[in-house]
Design a protein around this motif. Structure first.
Motif, mmCIF file in Angstrom:
data_model
loop_
_atom_site.group_PDB
_atom_site.id
_atom_site.type_symbol
_atom_site.label_atom_id
_atom_site.label_comp_id
_atom_site.label_asym_id
_atom_site.label_seq_id
_atom_site.Cartn_x
_atom_site.Cartn_y
_atom_site.Cartn_z
ATOM 1 N N ALA A 299 0.855 -1.191 0.000
ATOM 2 C CA ALA A 299 0.000 0.000 0.000
ATOM 3 C C ALA A 299 0.887 1.235 0.000
ATOM 4 O O ALA A 299 2.003 1.203 0.529
ATOM 5 C CB ALA A 299 -0.891 0.001 1.234
ATOM 6 N N ALA A 300 0.411 2.308 -0.602
ATOM 7 C CA ALA A 300 1.124 3.588 -0.530
ATOM 8 C C ALA A 300 0.542 4.445 0.591
ATOM 9 O O ALA A 300 1.255 5.128 1.311
ATOM 10 C CB ALA A 300 1.029 4.317 -1.867
ATOM 11 N N VAL A 301 -0.785 4.385 0.734
ATOM 12 C CA VAL A 301 -1.482 5.201 1.746
ATOM 13 C C VAL A 301 -2.452 4.296 2.495
ATOM 14 O O VAL A 301 -3.188 3.526 1.870
ATOM 15 C CB VAL A 301 -2.286 6.341 1.072
ATOM 16 C CG1 VAL A 301 -2.958 7.207 2.126
ATOM 17 C CG2 VAL A 301 -1.411 7.166 0.153
ATOM 18 N N TYR A 302 -2.432 4.392 3.825
ATOM 19 C CA TYR A 302 -3.357 3.585 4.626
ATOM 20 C C TYR A 302 -4.231 4.531 5.447
ATOM 21 O O TYR A 302 -3.714 5.413 6.144
ATOM 22 C CB TYR A 302 -2.559 2.656 5.546
ATOM 23 C CG TYR A 302 -3.380 1.502 6.094
ATOM 24 C CD1 TYR A 302 -3.295 0.243 5.510
ATOM 25 C CD2 TYR A 302 -4.226 1.682 7.188
ATOM 26 C CE1 TYR A 302 -4.043 -0.820 5.995
ATOM 27 C CE2 TYR A 302 -4.981 0.624 7.673
ATOM 28 C CZ TYR A 302 -4.878 -0.632 7.075
ATOM 29 O OH TYR A 302 -5.618 -1.685 7.555
ATOM 30 N N CYS A 303 -5.548 4.363 5.359
ATOM 31 C CA CYS A 303 -6.465 5.242 6.090
ATOM 32 C C CYS A 303 -6.887 4.570 7.393
ATOM 33 O O CYS A 303 -7.540 3.524 7.371
ATOM 34 C CB CYS A 303 -7.696 5.561 5.242
ATOM 35 S SG CYS A 303 -7.264 6.388 3.701
ATOM 36 N N VAL A 304 -6.503 5.159 8.499
ATOM 37 C CA VAL A 304 -6.765 4.578 9.824
ATOM 38 C C VAL A 304 -7.977 5.241 10.467
ATOM 39 O O VAL A 304 -8.054 6.474 10.515
ATOM 40 C CB VAL A 304 -5.521 4.745 10.739
ATOM 41 C CG1 VAL A 304 -5.880 4.428 12.195
ATOM 42 C CG2 VAL A 304 -4.389 3.856 10.251
ATOM 43 N N ALA A 305 -8.914 4.442 10.952
ATOM 44 C CA ALA A 305 -10.041 4.961 11.738
ATOM 45 C C ALA A 305 -9.739 4.701 13.212
ATOM 46 O O ALA A 305 -9.407 3.572 13.575
ATOM 47 C CB ALA A 305 -11.328 4.258 11.330
ATOM 48 N N ILE A 306 -9.854 5.741 14.045
ATOM 49 C CA ILE A 306 -9.527 5.556 15.465
ATOM 50 C C ILE A 306 -10.610 4.741 16.173
ATOM 51 O O ILE A 306 -10.336 3.837 16.949
ATOM 52 C CB ILE A 306 -9.331 6.925 16.162
ATOM 53 C CG1 ILE A 306 -8.143 7.664 15.541
ATOM 54 C CG2 ILE A 306 -9.154 6.767 17.671
ATOM 55 C CD1 ILE A 306 -6.796 6.966 15.694
ATOM 56 N N GLY A 307 -11.859 5.059 15.903
ATOM 57 C CA GLY A 307 -12.942 4.288 16.535
ATOM 58 C C GLY A 307 -13.942 3.832 15.493
ATOM 59 O O GLY A 307 -13.839 4.196 14.313
ATOM 60 N N ASP A 308 -14.926 3.034 15.952
ATOM 61 C CA ASP A 308 -15.928 2.540 15.006
ATOM 62 C C ASP A 308 -16.676 3.680 14.332
ATOM 63 O O ASP A 308 -17.112 3.565 13.193
ATOM 64 C CB ASP A 308 -16.919 1.618 15.725
ATOM 65 C CG ASP A 308 -16.282 0.257 15.982
ATOM 66 O OD1 ASP A 308 -15.232 -0.019 15.355
ATOM 67 O OD2 ASP A 308 -16.823 -0.507 16.812
ATOM 68 N N GLY A 309 -16.823 4.809 15.079
ATOM 69 C CA GLY A 309 -17.565 5.962 14.547
ATOM 70 C C GLY A 309 -16.890 6.577 13.337
ATOM 71 O O GLY A 309 -17.513 7.353 12.602
ATOM 72 N N GLU A 310 -15.601 6.287 13.115
ATOM 73 C CA GLU A 310 -14.895 6.926 11.992
ATOM 74 C C GLU A 310 -14.622 5.957 10.834
ATOM 75 O O GLU A 310 -13.968 6.306 9.870
ATOM 76 C CB GLU A 310 -13.549 7.514 12.452
ATOM 77 C CG GLU A 310 -13.677 8.668 13.404
ATOM 78 C CD GLU A 310 -13.863 8.161 14.834
ATOM 79 O OE1 GLU A 310 -14.842 8.585 15.476
ATOM 80 O OE2 GLU A 310 -13.052 7.332 15.292
ATOM 81 N N ARG A 311 -15.135 4.737 10.966
ATOM 82 C CA ARG A 311 -14.814 3.749 9.910
ATOM 83 C C ARG A 311 -15.381 4.164 8.554
ATOM 84 O O ARG A 311 -14.740 3.989 7.519
ATOM 85 C CB ARG A 311 -15.326 2.364 10.308
ATOM 86 C CG ARG A 311 -14.507 1.779 11.446
ATOM 87 C CD ARG A 311 -14.709 0.299 11.626
ATOM 88 N NE ARG A 311 -14.003 -0.142 12.822
ATOM 89 C CZ ARG A 311 -12.722 -0.500 12.840
ATOM 90 N NH1 ARG A 311 -12.013 -0.480 11.735
ATOM 91 N NH2 ARG A 311 -12.141 -0.866 13.969
ATOM 92 N N GLU A 312 -16.586 4.730 8.582
ATOM 93 C CA GLU A 312 -17.165 5.161 7.309
ATOM 94 C C GLU A 312 -16.399 6.348 6.749
ATOM 95 O O GLU A 312 -16.179 6.441 5.535
ATOM 96 C CB GLU A 312 -18.628 5.510 7.514
ATOM 97 C CG GLU A 312 -19.427 5.400 6.245
ATOM 98 C CD GLU A 312 -20.918 5.417 6.530
ATOM 99 O OE1 GLU A 312 -21.470 6.531 6.669
ATOM 100 O OE2 GLU A 312 -21.514 4.332 6.640
ATOM 101 N N ALA A 313 -15.952 7.228 7.647
ATOM 102 C CA ALA A 313 -15.171 8.392 7.196
ATOM 103 C C ALA A 313 -13.854 7.925 6.576
ATOM 104 O O ALA A 313 -13.394 8.487 5.564
ATOM 105 C CB ALA A 313 -14.897 9.330 8.381
ATOM 106 N N ALA A 314 -13.245 6.884 7.147
ATOM 107 C CA ALA A 314 -11.987 6.364 6.591
ATOM 108 C C ALA A 314 -12.231 5.831 5.181
ATOM 109 O O ALA A 314 -11.433 6.052 4.262
ATOM 110 C CB ALA A 314 -11.421 5.264 7.488
#
Ligand code: HAM
Length: 435
Positions: free
Chosen positions: A340-355
């Motif tokens: 991967a070149a870029v990995y999008c990390v979600a801190i909590g479950d609430g941000e998974r869709e945003a990731a």
């Protein structure tokens, strides 16, 4: 009870992402070299009418006698179809069907793709294997034979093969030369036929040339002193061969003349050649080819000279492994493509869709290798995964960032972090990746 497991058909293999790193390197090397001599790609069907192969490769060739994967015809067609065991017959058929003989007779084509032969699988022999082939139609010039051989050699050199690589050449003469040679061989072999192996005895009537490349030691002994074609060649064929050898020297090549090479397919005339990597032993042929001036006519076109080769990827892969080639640097970019070149990390479950939305935005903007977690991993585990995949950047979104319309971009090498407005993400990522 556990369900029955399935296996790939015997003699075939799965090319998984890791395996494809090398295969794609072979393919791009083939494309680059073909392009260097202005050969253009063709893609013909993976199957053809069976009679195309029996006609062109020869009814008595091993390929036609024993090795064809054939599907019976049904419905609108009574002819059967065969998965192509090689690419030359299909290319000649396409050349005629495409009307090239009259509108643009000189065609230089190449192909890379799977071929199928029902062989006993063993080291270097598969039932589905890939070839890189070239076919040049429309010229009798012996310099074209040399161009073709040189191209094949350059393929191996580009992969890092060195001095052990050997190009062996011979001439099959033309049809009249072959008739004379056939008679001379029959006369020579007839007295000792009873001492030879069953294969040789069966081939004596149908294809006496095949006795010359019999692998049985005893038969090889009986071949000593067999008449060679060289002494029977008509002046035109002898002249062609001499001009071919001279053209090879002009390209800086020193081919080994090997009268034992006869090739297993019937369509050859004049120049034939094989490229060997001797440490592979009996199965050392990496490439075979030659001139086939009668084939286009045989498949229904006007008399048209042609010459070509096919390189087998299987034997090439084995030889490369033995040589420790290619150097890792040559594959680095293809290996990078697996990560991967870029990995999008979600801190909590609430941000998974945003990731997911951030990843979507980056992908739409053309950034390659954008990944995120789909297995409910903790933030720490997501960072670990990003590292494992070789990501250069990690984009982090937590509850605070989400609320503020911001994201954090972390450079995995320098460990530096920047918090920035979400609208600026694409530009920031592009800048950091230098793309
Ligand atoms: P061929 O010698 O039959 O020639 O095959 C070329 C190469 O394909 C062989 O040297 C070998 O490396 C590879 N090969 C053949 N059979 C298998 C197999 N069962 N498993 C793995 N590799 C294999 C031809 O196919 C001709 N069409 C070459 C040609 C093109 N002549 C003129 N134009």
């Amino acid at each position: 009870m556990a369900r029955e497991a399935y296996q790939a058909p015997r003699g075939t293999r799965d090319l998984l992402p890791e395996d494809l790193v090398l295969i794609r390197h072979l393919e791009r090397t083939a494309f680059r070299l073909a392009r260097s001599a202005r050969y253009s790609e063709i893609r013909s069907p993976l199957m053809e009418e069976t009679r195309l192969f029996s006609r062109s490769l020869g009814e008595t060739s091993d390929v036609v006698e024993k090795e064809m994967f054939t599907v019976p015809g049904r419905g609108e067609s009574t002819s059967s179809y065969t998965f192509r065991p090689e690419g030359t017959a299909g290319a000649a058929r396409a050349y005629v069907q495409g009307g090239f003989p009259s509108r643009a007779p000189l065609q230089k084509w190449f192909y890379v793709g799977p071929m199928f032969r029902y062989e006993r699988p063993q080291k270097g022999r598969e039932r589905q294997f890939s070839q890189f082939g070239v076919e040049a139609f429309g010229s009798q010039d012996p310099r074209l034979d040399a161009e073709v051989v040189d191209l094949a050699m350059r393929f191996f050199e580009a992969l890092g093969f060195g001095a052990e690589l050997e190009v062996r050449v011979n001439t099959m003469g033309d049809a009249a030369d072959r008739d004379r040679w056939r008679e001379a061989l029959r006369e020579f072999f007839a007295p000792s036929l009873a001492e030879r192996c069953p294969d040789c005895r069966a081939r004596f009537e149908r294809n006496v040339f095949r006795l010359l490349d019999c692998k049985v030691d005893r038969c090889q002994g009986l071949n000593l002193g067999a008449p060679t074609l060289a002494g029977l060649l008509a002046p035109e064929s002898a002249g062609h061969h001499a001009a071919f050898l001279s053209a090879m020297r002009a390209l800086g090549r020193q081919p080994v003349e090997d009268p034992k090479i006869v090739r297993g397919l019937d369509y050859y005339t004049r120049t034939i050649f094989e490229i060997h990597y001797p440490p592979l032993g009996a199965r050392s042929a990496l490439c075979g080819g030659g001139r086939y001036d009668g084939l286009v006519e045989e498949v229904g076109g006007p008399a048209t000279p042609a010459v070509g080769f096919a390189i087998g990827f299987t034997a090439t892969e084995l030889a490369l492994a033995e040589l420790g080639l290619p150097p890792a640097g040559q594959l680095a970019d293809l290996r990078l493509d697996l990560g991967a070149a870029v990995y999008c990390v979600a801190i909590g479950d609430g941000e998974r869709e945003a990731a997911l939305a951030l990843a979507g935005e980056l992908r739409r903007a053309g950034v390659a290798g954008v990944e995120l977690d789909f297995r409910a991993k903790s933030p720490k585990a997501q960072f670990k995964e990003a590292g494992k995949l070789g990501a250069r950047l990690v984009v982090v979104v937590g509850p605070e960032e989400l609320a503020a319309g911001e994201v954090v971009v972390r450079d995995m090498q320098s460990r530096s972090e920047d918090r920035l407005p979400r609208e600026g993400l694409v530009a920031a990522v592009r800048e950091r990746l230098g793309s």
